[in-house]
Write a protein that holds these residues in place. Structure first.
Motif, mmCIF file in Angstrom:
data_model
loop_
_atom_site.group_PDB
_atom_site.id
_atom_site.type_symbol
_atom_site.label_atom_id
_atom_site.label_comp_id
_atom_site.label_asym_id
_atom_site.label_seq_id
_atom_site.Cartn_x
_atom_site.Cartn_y
_atom_site.Cartn_z
ATOM 1 N N GLU A 127 19.281 17.869 39.935
ATOM 2 C CA GLU A 127 19.206 18.358 38.554
ATOM 3 C C GLU A 127 18.160 17.578 37.752
ATOM 4 O OE1 GLU A 127 22.119 18.648 34.689
ATOM 5 O OE2 GLU A 127 23.028 18.834 36.671
ATOM 6 N N ILE A 128 18.129 16.263 37.942
ATOM 7 C CA ILE A 128 17.134 15.436 37.243
ATOM 8 C C ILE A 128 15.731 15.848 37.671
ATOM 9 C CG2 ILE A 128 16.200 13.086 37.041
ATOM 10 C CD1 ILE A 128 19.085 12.054 37.121
ATOM 11 N N GLU A 129 15.508 16.002 38.972
ATOM 12 C CA GLU A 129 14.191 16.395 39.476
ATOM 13 C C GLU A 129 13.784 17.766 38.935
ATOM 14 O OE1 GLU A 129 14.816 16.050 43.665
ATOM 15 O OE2 GLU A 129 14.466 13.894 43.663
ATOM 16 N N SER A 130 14.715 18.687 38.865
ATOM 17 C CA SER A 130 14.411 20.019 38.334
ATOM 18 C C SER A 130 13.983 19.945 36.874
ATOM 19 C CB SER A 130 15.626 20.934 38.452
ATOM 20 O OG SER A 130 15.909 21.200 39.789
ATOM 21 N N LYS A 131 14.676 19.125 36.092
ATOM 22 C CA LYS A 131 14.333 18.994 34.673
ATOM 23 C C LYS A 131 12.971 18.324 34.512
ATOM 24 C CE LYS A 131 14.863 19.752 30.490
ATOM 25 N NZ LYS A 131 14.692 21.118 30.008
ATOM 26 N N ILE A 132 12.671 17.325 35.327
ATOM 27 C CA ILE A 132 11.358 16.671 35.276
ATOM 28 C C ILE A 132 10.276 17.693 35.619
ATOM 29 C CG2 ILE A 132 9.866 14.934 36.365
ATOM 30 C CD1 ILE A 132 12.462 13.215 36.716
ATOM 31 N N ASN A 133 10.531 18.513 36.625
ATOM 32 C CA ASN A 133 9.574 19.555 36.998
ATOM 33 C C ASN A 133 9.329 20.510 35.824
ATOM 34 O OD1 ASN A 133 7.880 20.822 39.079
ATOM 35 N ND2 ASN A 133 9.341 22.507 38.923
ATOM 36 N N GLU A 134 10.397 20.896 35.128
ATOM 37 C CA GLU A 134 10.249 21.770 33.956
ATOM 38 C C GLU A 134 9.375 21.120 32.886
ATOM 39 O OE1 GLU A 134 13.921 23.209 32.230
ATOM 40 O OE2 GLU A 134 14.796 23.449 34.223
ATOM 41 N N LEU B 135 17.439 3.664 35.052
ATOM 42 C CA LEU B 135 17.520 3.378 33.623
ATOM 43 C C LEU B 135 18.845 3.859 33.022
ATOM 44 C CD1 LEU B 135 13.874 4.264 32.555
ATOM 45 C CD2 LEU B 135 14.878 1.979 32.764
ATOM 46 N N GLN B 136 19.405 4.907 33.597
ATOM 47 C CA GLN B 136 20.687 5.401 33.112
ATOM 48 C C GLN B 136 21.839 4.511 33.585
ATOM 49 O OE1 GLN B 136 20.575 9.468 34.570
ATOM 50 N NE2 GLN B 136 20.053 10.235 32.533
ATOM 51 N N GLY B 137 21.553 3.761 34.661
ATOM 52 C CA GLY B 137 22.415 2.834 35.325
ATOM 53 C C GLY B 137 23.775 2.697 34.884
ATOM 54 N N SER C 161 7.459 10.221 26.554
ATOM 55 C CA SER C 161 8.218 10.620 25.370
ATOM 56 C C SER C 161 9.230 11.715 25.712
ATOM 57 C CB SER C 161 7.245 11.105 24.291
ATOM 58 O OG SER C 161 7.947 11.597 23.188
ATOM 59 N N ASP C 162 8.789 12.714 26.459
ATOM 60 C CA ASP C 162 9.677 13.817 26.847
ATOM 61 C C ASP C 162 10.831 13.334 27.734
ATOM 62 O OD1 ASP C 162 8.080 15.594 25.432
ATOM 63 O OD2 ASP C 162 7.061 16.356 27.226
ATOM 64 N N LEU C 163 10.533 12.433 28.671
ATOM 65 C CA LEU C 163 11.568 11.906 29.556
ATOM 66 C C LEU C 163 12.591 11.087 28.776
ATOM 67 C CD1 LEU C 163 9.447 10.773 32.646
ATOM 68 C CD2 LEU C 163 10.937 12.789 32.496
ATOM 69 N N GLU C 164 12.105 10.267 27.852
ATOM 70 C CA GLU C 164 13.016 9.464 27.039
ATOM 71 C C GLU C 164 13.956 10.353 26.231
ATOM 72 O OE1 GLU C 164 10.670 5.286 26.199
ATOM 73 O OE2 GLU C 164 10.273 6.964 24.823
ATOM 74 N N GLU C 165 13.395 11.391 25.651
ATOM 75 C CA GLU C 165 14.202 12.305 24.844
ATOM 76 C C GLU C 165 15.191 13.103 25.699
ATOM 77 O OE1 GLU C 165 13.480 16.211 22.081
ATOM 78 O OE2 GLU C 165 11.983 14.611 21.991
ATOM 79 N N GLU C 166 14.719 13.655 26.783
ATOM 80 C CA GLU C 166 15.558 14.508 27.632
ATOM 81 C C GLU C 166 16.712 13.750 28.276
ATOM 82 O OE1 GLU C 166 17.243 17.623 29.490
ATOM 83 O OE2 GLU C 166 15.550 17.796 28.088
ATOM 84 N N PHE C 167 16.433 12.529 28.745
ATOM 85 C CA PHE C 167 17.435 11.793 29.518
ATOM 86 C C PHE C 167 18.080 10.646 28.741
ATOM 87 C CE2 PHE C 167 14.587 13.727 32.681
ATOM 88 C CZ PHE C 167 15.518 14.471 33.383
#
Length: 78
Positions: free
Chosen positions: A3-10, A76-78, A43-49
């Motif tokens: 799911e994380i990889e799919s969102k990063i791809n998006e 980072l979500q650790g 920025s997008d990764l920080e916001e999304e996750f």
């Protein structure tokens, strides 16, 4: 793909949909992502996750592929 990889791809596809990010293993090393794209991506990764990507994490190994980015996010979500 997780799911994380799919969102990063998006997120990446929103920046440039002409690249097959799932296949790329050297997004930074091959200069597929430029410095502006990287800043926007962070920025997008920080916001999304809901993570904070510190300077120590900003190395090519963490951004060369979707799998590397997903591993960093999980850490980072650790």
């Amino acid at each position: 793909m997780s799911e994380i990889e799919s969102k990063i791809n998006e997120i990446l596809m929103e920046q440039d949909d002409s690249i097959n990010y799932e296949e790329e293993k050297h997004l930074i090393d091959d200069r597929i992502l430029d410095s502006f794209a990287i800043i926007s991506l962070i920025s997008d990764l920080e916001e999304e996750f809901d993570v904070r990507i510190n300077a120590v994490e900003m190395m090519p190994e963490n951004f060369n592929s979707i799998k590397a980015m997903a591993a960093m996010i999980r850490r980072l979500q650790g």
